[in-house]
Design a protein around this motif. Structure first.
Motif, mmCIF file in Angstrom:
data_model
loop_
_atom_site.group_PDB
_atom_site.id
_atom_site.type_symbol
_atom_site.label_atom_id
_atom_site.label_comp_id
_atom_site.label_asym_id
_atom_site.label_seq_id
_atom_site.Cartn_x
_atom_site.Cartn_y
_atom_site.Cartn_z
ATOM 1 N N LEU A 1 0.811 -1.221 0.000
ATOM 2 C CA LEU A 1 0.000 0.000 0.000
ATOM 3 C C LEU A 1 0.848 1.276 0.000
ATOM 4 O O LEU A 1 0.355 2.360 -0.263
ATOM 5 N N ASP A 2 2.148 1.109 0.322
ATOM 6 C CA ASP A 2 2.967 2.324 0.461
ATOM 7 C C ASP A 2 3.983 2.492 -0.671
ATOM 8 O O ASP A 2 5.158 2.732 -0.438
ATOM 9 N N LEU A 3 3.518 2.373 -1.903
ATOM 10 C CA LEU A 3 4.433 2.553 -3.040
ATOM 11 C C LEU A 3 4.821 4.016 -3.177
ATOM 12 O O LEU A 3 3.984 4.899 -2.954
ATOM 13 N N PRO A 4 6.087 4.284 -3.560
ATOM 14 C CA PRO A 4 6.519 5.681 -3.667
ATOM 15 C C PRO A 4 5.729 6.456 -4.732
ATOM 16 O O PRO A 4 5.366 5.889 -5.769
ATOM 17 N N GLU A 5 5.490 7.689 -4.415
ATOM 18 C CA GLU A 5 4.632 8.519 -5.265
ATOM 19 C C GLU A 5 5.187 8.702 -6.674
ATOM 20 O O GLU A 5 4.451 8.702 -7.653
ATOM 21 N N GLU A 6 6.508 8.814 -6.768
ATOM 22 C CA GLU A 6 7.139 9.062 -8.067
ATOM 23 C C GLU A 6 6.902 7.891 -9.030
ATOM 24 O O GLU A 6 6.599 8.060 -10.210
ATOM 25 N N LEU A 7 7.024 6.696 -8.434
ATOM 26 C CA LEU A 7 6.811 5.471 -9.205
ATOM 27 C C LEU A 7 5.400 5.445 -9.770
ATOM 28 O O LEU A 7 5.173 5.193 -10.964
ATOM 29 N N LEU A 8 4.445 5.708 -8.913
ATOM 30 C CA LEU A 8 3.042 5.679 -9.336
ATOM 31 C C LEU A 8 2.723 6.837 -10.275
ATOM 32 O O LEU A 8 1.907 6.709 -11.182
ATOM 33 N N GLY A 9 3.434 7.965 -10.007
ATOM 34 C CA GLY A 9 3.196 9.149 -10.840
ATOM 35 C C GLY A 9 3.513 8.885 -12.302
ATOM 36 O O GLY A 9 2.731 9.205 -13.193
ATOM 37 N N ASN A 10 4.645 8.224 -12.549
ATOM 38 C CA ASN A 10 5.026 7.926 -13.934
ATOM 39 C C ASN A 10 4.060 6.939 -14.579
ATOM 40 O O ASN A 10 3.715 7.051 -15.742
ATOM 41 N N LEU A 11 3.633 5.966 -13.786
ATOM 42 C CA LEU A 11 2.686 4.971 -14.291
ATOM 43 C C LEU A 11 1.336 5.642 -14.593
ATOM 44 O O LEU A 11 0.681 5.351 -15.600
ATOM 45 N N LYS A 12 0.959 6.566 -13.712
ATOM 46 C CA LYS A 12 -0.328 7.258 -13.889
ATOM 47 C C LYS A 12 -0.319 8.117 -15.161
ATOM 48 O O LYS A 12 -1.297 8.149 -15.906
ATOM 49 N N ARG A 13 0.818 8.808 -15.370
ATOM 50 C CA ARG A 13 0.900 9.628 -16.580
ATOM 51 C C ARG A 13 0.721 8.762 -17.844
ATOM 52 O O ARG A 13 0.016 9.128 -18.777
ATOM 53 N N LEU A 14 1.348 7.580 -17.813
ATOM 54 C CA LEU A 14 1.205 6.664 -18.945
ATOM 55 C C LEU A 14 -0.252 6.203 -19.080
ATOM 56 O O LEU A 14 -0.837 6.247 -20.170
ATOM 57 N N GLY A 15 -0.827 5.812 -17.935
ATOM 58 C CA GLY A 15 -2.223 5.345 -17.940
ATOM 59 C C GLY A 15 -3.171 6.423 -18.446
ATOM 60 O O GLY A 15 -4.054 6.149 -19.277
ATOM 61 N N ASP A 16 -2.964 7.646 -17.973
ATOM 62 C CA ASP A 16 -3.844 8.751 -18.396
ATOM 63 C C ASP A 16 -3.773 8.970 -19.905
ATOM 64 O O ASP A 16 -4.782 9.221 -20.558
ATOM 65 N N LEU A 17 -2.547 8.854 -20.429
ATOM 66 C CA LEU A 17 -2.391 9.061 -21.876
ATOM 67 C C LEU A 17 -3.083 7.942 -22.662
ATOM 68 O O LEU A 17 -3.774 8.200 -23.649
ATOM 69 N N VAL A 18 -2.918 6.707 -22.191
ATOM 70 C CA VAL A 18 -3.556 5.576 -22.900
ATOM 71 C C VAL A 18 -5.083 5.731 -22.850
ATOM 72 O O VAL A 18 -5.768 5.513 -23.854
ATOM 73 N N ILE A 19 -5.585 6.154 -21.676
ATOM 74 C CA ILE A 19 -7.042 6.371 -21.558
ATOM 75 C C ILE A 19 -7.482 7.467 -22.536
ATOM 76 O O ILE A 19 -8.486 7.328 -23.234
ATOM 77 N N LYS A 20 -6.715 8.530 -22.604
ATOM 78 C CA LYS A 20 -7.069 9.636 -23.519
ATOM 79 C C LYS A 20 -7.036 9.153 -24.969
ATOM 80 O O LYS A 20 -7.912 9.485 -25.768
ATOM 81 N N GLN A 21 -6.022 8.357 -25.281
ATOM 82 C CA GLN A 21 -5.906 7.821 -26.643
ATOM 83 C C GLN A 21 -7.138 6.973 -26.998
ATOM 84 O O GLN A 21 -7.697 7.085 -28.075
ATOM 85 N N LEU A 22 -7.554 6.132 -26.033
ATOM 86 C CA LEU A 22 -8.715 5.271 -26.293
ATOM 87 C C LEU A 22 -9.968 6.127 -26.475
ATOM 88 O O LEU A 22 -10.778 5.918 -27.385
ATOM 89 N N ASN A 23 -10.093 7.135 -25.598
ATOM 90 C CA ASN A 23 -11.243 8.030 -25.683
ATOM 91 C C ASN A 23 -11.273 8.747 -27.035
ATOM 92 O O ASN A 23 -12.298 8.816 -27.704
ATOM 93 N N ASP A 24 -10.115 9.224 -27.462
ATOM 94 C CA ASP A 24 -10.040 9.952 -28.742
ATOM 95 C C ASP A 24 -10.335 9.048 -29.928
ATOM 96 O O ASP A 24 -10.999 9.439 -30.880
ATOM 97 N N VAL A 25 -9.802 7.830 -29.868
ATOM 98 C CA VAL A 25 -9.991 6.946 -31.012
ATOM 99 C C VAL A 25 -11.470 6.546 -31.128
ATOM 100 O O VAL A 25 -12.027 6.459 -32.227
ATOM 101 N N LEU A 26 -12.114 6.352 -29.967
ATOM 102 C CA LEU A 26 -13.538 5.995 -30.002
ATOM 103 C C LEU A 26 -14.364 7.178 -30.510
ATOM 104 O O LEU A 26 -15.326 7.019 -31.258
#
Lengths: 256, 230
Positions: free
Chosen positions: B114-139
């Motif tokens: 439960l205590d993963l470092p914020e930076e690690l998650l931050g980079n993953l989140k940025r990637l996830g957000d972009l993939v979500i945006k890409q899917l939203n745009d393509v649809l």
């Protein structure tokens, strides 16, 4: 690179009138040698009128007037001095409804060569009959009953008999006006298979109402509407991604 | 599509097929959002719900397959209708794969601390957000038949590659600091890779949409980011 065959038939600014009514408007269409060209379009669009110009079948209609040019191998066929009989020897035709002569199978085939002076002896005629029936993929089915009436054959066989009859005078072009519309799917498949074979020797123009048939048998497709040639191109292109909206509306069933 | 078909039921069948793809797309998008959320918040309670939603997506896929087969048999579609039918088949396949990847990511939440470092998650989140945006745009480009937008998505996958590279690096960094992190770091590497692969499926969808609209495939090779070139 894909090779295109030579142009066999060329129509230039072709206009056809039935009395006051204009049936074709400035049709410019090239038909390639040893290729199948399909003509599609709603009833009354001019596609049959067009193919009837290629062997001057329209000459028999008094009120029909043709202007513009149709050339076969670069020679104008609307020339008044042109011998229409020899033109029709070079350009055979098969119609929607099989129309064998009320004569024997043998006579159906030998009649054309006889009147065109092609088979002088019995053995020459025998050979023409056999070859024509073989080319029309009918020989095996009728070789033992050549003296029976052609009208006694099934619809599909009759149509192949008519194709054999057209072939018997050794034409260069075969015009087919909805040749399968009166046939069942098996007989249709046999004719389509035959068309595939025949295109190695002849230039074929087929008018059809079946899009699927046009896709299956032809290399080039022309779409007519209200007497105008709207679009012509490679068959695959026409049916996958036509340029003209009207073509697309017609082939996808969005017309009128 | 422009004019309506003369045969109304044909029109309805095509419309129904397109609607099914749109619904499947929006379900896939929600599942991707949920699975990303679960990873970032290390929310173990939502795993089951995400796995279940994958069943729904798979059901849509079979339904779309059936609709396509019926259309092909009944209507022998041509030109734009043929391209619409074929792209529905391809798009639904890609959506299903994206669904599988979201499910896979949701499953990876279980072993995460439960205590993963914020930076690690931050980079993953940025990637996830972009993939979500890409899917939203393509649809969105599918719904509006927007060629330009689909092509933009296709080109933008380069950024997904770059963010994947950054996210991967931060996980490897974290792992190299302490071998005890090995177990869940591996899960995070897989989760990152899954997002990158989801991005690839999104570019496939963009290609299908471009083909659907113009009848030809996008020319040239897609711009690729760091992770691919490695």
């Amino acid at each position: 690179m894909e090779l295109m065959n030579n142009v066999k038939i060329k129509s230039k600014n072709l206009n056809v009138y039935y009395g006051e009514k204009q049936a074709l408007f400035d049709v410019n269409l090239d038909l390639n040698e040893k290729e199948v060209t399909a003509l599609i379009g709603p009833s009354g669009c001019g596609k049959s009128t067009f193919i009837r110009c290629i062997n001057r079948m329209n000459d028999v209609i008094d009120i029909c007037k043709v202007s513009g040019n149709i050339e076969i191998d670069g020679v104008e066929i609307n020339d008044k001095n042109l011998d229409v009989v020899s033109l029709r020897e070079r350009v055979g035709m098969v119609f929607q409804k099989p129309n064998p002569f009320p004569k024997s199978i043998y006579d159906n085939i030998s009649y054309g060569p006889k009147i065109h002076g092609k088979g002088e002896t019995k053995s020459e005629l025998d050979e023409i009959v056999e070859n024509s029936l073989k080319k029309a993929a009918l020989w095996e089915e009728v070789k033992d009953r050549l003296d029976e009436p052609g009208t006694g054959l099934s619809g599909g066989q009759q149509q192949r008999l008519c194709i054999a009859r057209a072939i018997s005078v050794n034409p260069e072009v075969i015009l087919m006006d909805e040749p399968c519309s009166a046939l069942d799917p098996i007989a249709t498949a046999k004719i389509e298979e035959l068309i595939d074979e025949l295109k190695k020797t002849y230039t074929i123009v087929i008018v059809t109402h079946s899009m699927a048939q046009a896709v299956r048998v032809s290399q080039k497709t022309g779409f007519f509407h209200l007497g105008k040639l709207i679009e012509v191109g490679k068959t695959e292109k026409i049916f996958k991604n036509p340029d003209n909206k009207m073509t697309q509306d017609y082939i996808t069933g969005r017309f009128g | 599509m422009s004019n309506e078909h003369t045969v109304k039921s044909y029109e309805e069948e095509l419309r129904y097929l397109i609607d099914s793809v749109i619904k499947m797309g929006s379900l896939t998008e929600s599942q991707l959002v949920d699975s990303m959320d679960a990873v970032i918040k290390v929310d173990k309670d939502s795993i089951d719900k995400i796995i279940k939603s994958d069943d729904e997506i798979n059901k849509f896929r079979s339904k779309i397959d059936t609709q396509i087969m019926t259309l092909l048999v009944k209507r022998a579609p041509m030109a734009i209708d043929l391209r619409e039918t074929i792209s529905s088949l391809k798009i639904s396949q890609d959506l299903e794969r994206i669904g599988d990847l979201s499910k896979s990511n949701a499953k990876k939440v279980k072993p995460l601390p439960l205590d993963l470092p914020e930076e690690l998650l931050g980079n993953l989140k940025r990637l996830g957000d972009l993939v979500i945006k890409q899917l939203n745009d393509v649809l969105d480009s599918y719904v509006n038949k927007n060629y330009g937008k689909a092509k933009e998505v296709w080109e933008k996958d380069e950024q997904v590659d770059d963010l994947t590279y950054i996210a991967m690096e931060s996980v490897i960094d974290f792992l190299s600091k302490d071998k005890k992190n090995l177990d869940f770091s591996t899960h995070l590497i897989f989760a990152t890779k899954n997002l990158e692969r989801a991005g690839d499926h999104i570019t496939n969808i963009a290609e299908s949409i471009c083909f659907l609209i113009k009848g030809e495939y996008l020319k040239g090779s897609r711009p690729k980011g760091k992770v691919i070139q490695q």
